[in-house]
Scaffold this active site. Structure first.
Site, short mmCIF file in Angstrom:
data_model
loop_
_atom_site.label_atom_id
_atom_site.label_comp_id
_atom_site.label_asym_id
_atom_site.label_seq_id
_atom_site.Cartn_x
_atom_site.Cartn_y
_atom_site.Cartn_z
N GLU A 82 0.88 -1.17 0.00
CA GLU A 82 0.00 0.00 0.00
C GLU A 82 0.92 1.21 0.00
O GLU A 82 1.55 1.53 1.01
CB GLU A 82 -0.90 0.02 1.24
CG GLU A 82 -1.85 1.21 1.22
CD GLU A 82 -2.54 1.43 2.56
OE1 GLU A 82 -3.40 2.33 2.61
OE2 GLU A 82 -2.21 0.74 3.53
N CYS A 92 -3.39 7.72 4.30
CA CYS A 92 -3.52 7.21 2.93
C CYS A 92 -4.87 7.56 2.32
O CYS A 92 -5.03 7.47 1.10
CB CYS A 92 -3.32 5.70 2.93
SG CYS A 92 -4.52 4.80 3.96
#
Length: 393
Positions: A259, A292
């Protein structure tokens, strides 16, 4: 709420301890830019011991096969996290620089609820399914699909919302039957170390979970991602490091889960309600934009551009006095994580000005908030897509 944190120690093969050479590094409080504790600085030998322990626990114990046992123990681990909510909140505030309003959301409650959700997911897993018989090329086959754990997992986690990411990687891997080596970021070592302490308290078998803290951001990660005894790498962090991990894992065909960074956009269409434009600011400044899921840029039709600019001016104006106060449960923004990040963010702000963008809010440090790593909530308009502030995280 305490102003200091306990030592962040290693957890290797069921033992909570300092590093093999008894070396430590400072755990820096972003609110003050001063030490709020210390963390064990692992050696290469410590990392090697963690790999050996995790490998042995997977290969030689019943952790990977005894589903009832691991569900019971991981459930106890999640319960223990709930029991230590206040302690975990204190760690998030002092170590990660989370404002209390942010700590009470994604940092702690988001993580704890995520742990509960993973326990519920476990109950729904179909570990073995019978697909019946099939004849192919004259050969009859009876097909059974079995879901099995992958092996030893290296969980390499970031500093932005550390407990949330630690839980997502570690709890999921343990429930799947894997053994884990958790390597938290150097900026947030205790939020990793505390998981080892809780695992020890609830009686996880030796080697099933190991925690390595290190001042060196690369040493342990390099060892874990290259070692053939590690089967899986789960990494959340920068794109540059993600590329390196893929390179390191290629020779042993590791399962790699990444990620990585991005530049998330809020896309405003012609029929978007007015309130959605004005509320965009809240997400962009949550935890100083360190997440994020932060939509850090807005794409607006020309027909609604001026409206959007005015909405942002109002929003940032209203927010300008409602951040950076330690212990205020209504505040969702505190300092950025470190001196390095402080300088980097301020550098991008200056770059935006140099590139010709118009700064309508903030635009510099905030020394009036204290000696920590504070940056004013900042917003640019008249930004073109060729500018670095529009393209880089």
């Amino acid at each position: 709420m305490s102003n200091t944190l306990p030592d962040a120690k290693l957890y290797i093969d069921g033992v909570i301890r300092s590093s093999s050479n008894d070396a430590w590094f400072d755990n820096i409080n972003p609110w003050t830019a001063e030490s709020c504790g210390r963390a064990a600085d692992a050696t290469e030998g410590d990392v090697e011991e963690a790999i050996v322990a995790a490998r042995r626990a997977f290969d030689e114990s019943d952790w990977s096969t005894n589903r009832d046992k691991r569900f019971e123990l991981v459930s106890k681990l999640v319960d223990e996290m709930f029991a230590q909510r206040e302690h975990l909140t204190n760690i998030a505030c002092l170590e990660a620089g989370a404002a209390l309003g942010a700590a009470n959301r994604a940092h702690i409650d988001g993580a704890l609820n995520g742990g509960k959700d993973l326990l519920e997911c476990f109950k729904k897993v179909e570990w073995e399914s019978d697909r019946g018989n099939k004849v192919d090329m004259g050969i009859k086959s009876h097909r059974i699909v079995v879901n099995e754990p992958l092996g030893v997992v290296a969980a390499i986690t970031p500093w932005n919302v550390p407990l949330y990411v630690n839980v997502g990687k570690v709890i999921a891997a343990l429930l799947a039957g894997c053994t884990v080596i958790l390597k938290p970021a150097p900026d947030t070592p205790l939020m990793g170390s505390v998981m080892g302490e809780m695992a020890d308290k609830v009686g996880l078998p030796k080697g099933v979970l190991n925690v390595i803290t290190s001042a060196d951001p690369a040493m342990a990660g390099e060892m874990l991602t290259r070692d053939p005894r590690v089967d899986v790498v789960s990494f959340t962090g920068s794109t540059v490091v993600g590329k390196r991990i893929m390179e390191n894992g290629a020779s042993t065909l590791k399962r790699i889960f990444l990620e990585l960074g991005g530049k998330s956009a809020n896309i405003i269409l012609e029929d978007t309600p007015d309130f959605q434009i004005s509320c965009m600011m809240g997400m962009a400044v949550f935890h100083a934009g360190q997440g994020c899921a932060m939509p850090t840029r807005m794409l607006v039709p020309k027909s609604r551009y001026e409206e959007a600019v005015e909405a942002l001016k109002i929003s940032y104006g209203a927010f300008s006095q409602k951040w950076g106060e330690f212990g205020n449960p209504e505040h969702i923004m505190g300092p950025v994580i470190s001196k390095k990040q402080h300088e980097r963010v301020l550098g991008y702000i200056e770059l935006g000005k140099e590139e010709g963008a118009q700064c309508i809010a903030g635009g510099g440090p905030a020394p009036e908030k204290g000696n920590g790593f504070f940056v004013q909530p900042t917003c640019f308009v008249n930004v073109t897509n060729d500018m670095r502030i529009a393209r880089e995280e």
